[in-house]
Design an enzyme around this catalytic site. Structure first.
Site, PDB file in Angstrom:
ATOM      1  N   HIS A 357     -46.072 -42.527 -21.018  1.00  0.00           N
ATOM      2  CA  HIS A 357     -46.386 -43.709 -21.819  1.00  0.00           C
ATOM      3  C   HIS A 357     -45.175 -44.140 -22.633  1.00  0.00           C
ATOM      4  O   HIS A 357     -44.924 -45.337 -22.812  1.00  0.00           O
ATOM      5  CB  HIS A 357     -47.566 -43.423 -22.744  1.00  0.00           C
ATOM      6  N   CYS A 358     -44.402 -43.183 -23.099  1.00  0.00           N
ATOM      7  CA  CYS A 358     -43.241 -43.473 -23.956  1.00  0.00           C
ATOM      8  C   CYS A 358     -42.117 -44.205 -23.211  1.00  0.00           C
ATOM      9  O   CYS A 358     -41.318 -44.898 -23.841  1.00  0.00           O
ATOM     10  CB  CYS A 358     -42.665 -42.190 -24.538  1.00  0.00           C
TER      11      CYS A 358
END
EC number: 3.5.3.12
Length: 366
Positions: A357-358
């Site tokens: 996600h990052c």
């Protein structure tokens, strides 16, 4: 990428203009990523990380367009390993966390899209930031907005995209540990910070959780603690061991969710991998940099399955621990039954301080 002349930011706010931050589960026009480069973050000249980033890009590119920004000295390496259907463009940055340095794209009532350019200071500036010079990172959001042809708001709040989750219907999730950290907005206070969060995401309600994941070097990003994969649903990181330091944090988060959101959100528990730690071999492949966060053998890694990414028709989930991977994949699959579940080995991303996600940031379809 042909250099884009950046226009001045808008002087209004998204909320005033009727714009909102969509849920990640809403349709995407595409995804942006950055290419790993820092030798103090990515071991062995970023070779192992490049393979992991390429696997994530390939999994997303199967269902939506992917653009990867790479520094000039890494362009050829990125192009050589990435699939042909992934667009690679020259884009200067200080590291590879597009979720945090890229724009949060908001959508208006007629489908128009605009970009929110948060103020970035490497997760805490001179107080608890991860490196000294974040000038290039703080320009990424404006560059991406220009490349996408989006008008841009510049928010004075020190904030990263990984510190936000939205249900797309007026509720925003954050942690106080992150938003109000000493190196970010402690001087503003919660009331002013909340007002800015509402102004720049179009949210009506901000759900404040006390803390994020233990040893998370972002100082408690909400996207490592939980995910909002569908309307009315939250997946929350939950360690099996009640004595684990994360246990009290996750329990407090569940209580805060109940207190703030009542029965509007169903909370399901995601197992926590590990605990996982950096090995001697992994640490030996890093090149320390003056003023940057040291990474040492034995450091606990902020591992979390909540750090997955929703693409069009797919959920791209990090594989982190054979003991818990299968259960995590099953829980995510149950949460998003209409999506294909794709597990990607992601320890090399985790070693850098984040996960799938990052390193991704969606552009909603509008």
């Amino acid at each position: 990428m042909t250099p884009v002349e950046l226009t001045p930011p808008l002087t209004t706010t998204p909320a005033a203009d009727g714009f909102r931050m969509p849920g990640e589960f809403e349709p995407h026009a595409g995804t942006w990523m950055l290419w790993p480069c820092r030798p103090d973050t990515w071991r062995d000249d970023a070779g192992p990380a490049e393979a992991a980033f390429a696997a994530v890009a390939a999994a997303i590119a199967a269902v939506e367009p992917v653009t990867v920004g790479a520094r000039a000295d890494r362009l050829d390496r990125a192009r050589a390993i990435l699939p042909a259907d992934v667009r690679v463009v020259a884009l200067d940055s200080d590291d590879a966390w597009m979720r945090d340095v890229g724009p949060t794209v908001v959508v208006g009532p007629g489908g128009e899209r605009r970009a929110v350019d948060w103020t970035f200071n490497a997760w805490g500036g001179t107080v608890h930031g991860l490196y000294r010079d974040w000038t290039a990172d703080d320009r990424v959001a404006a560059a991406v907005a220009g490349a996408e042809g989006l008008a841009r708001y510049r928010c004075p709040l020190i904030q990263e995209g990984g510190g936000l989750h939205s249900d797309g219907a007026g509720t925003l999730f954050v942690t106080a540990e992150c938003v109000l950290s000493a190196g970010r907005n402690a001087g503003l206070g919660r009331e002013r910070a909340e007002a800015l969060l509402k102004d720049y995401t179009g949210s009506e309600t901000v759900v404040w959780l006390p803390h994020g994941v233990v040893e998370d070097e972002t100082t408690g990003h909400v996207d490592n603690l939980l995910h909002v994969p569908a309307p009315g649903l939250v997946l929350l990181t939950w360690p099996e061991d009640a004595e684990d330091p994360q246990s009290a944090r996750s329990r407090a988060a569940r209580e805060a969710l109940r207190a703030a959101a009542g029965d509007r959100f169903e909370v399901r528990l995601l197992p926590m991998p590990g605990p996982l730690y950096m090995t001697e071999e992994e640490a030996a492949g890093l090149v320390p940099a003056p003023g940057a966060k040291p990474r040492r053998a034995g450091d606990r890694l902020a591992a979390s399955y909540a750090n997955f990414y929703l693409a069009n028709g797919r959920a791209i989930v990090p594989l982190l621990d054979p003991r818990t991977d299968e259960a995590a994949l099953r829980i995510v699959a149950d949460a998003v039954p209409e999506r294909e579940i794709v597990g990607v080995p992601a320890r090399e991303i985790l070693l850098g301080g984040g996960n799938i996600h990052c390193i991704t940031q969606q552009v909603p379809a509008g």
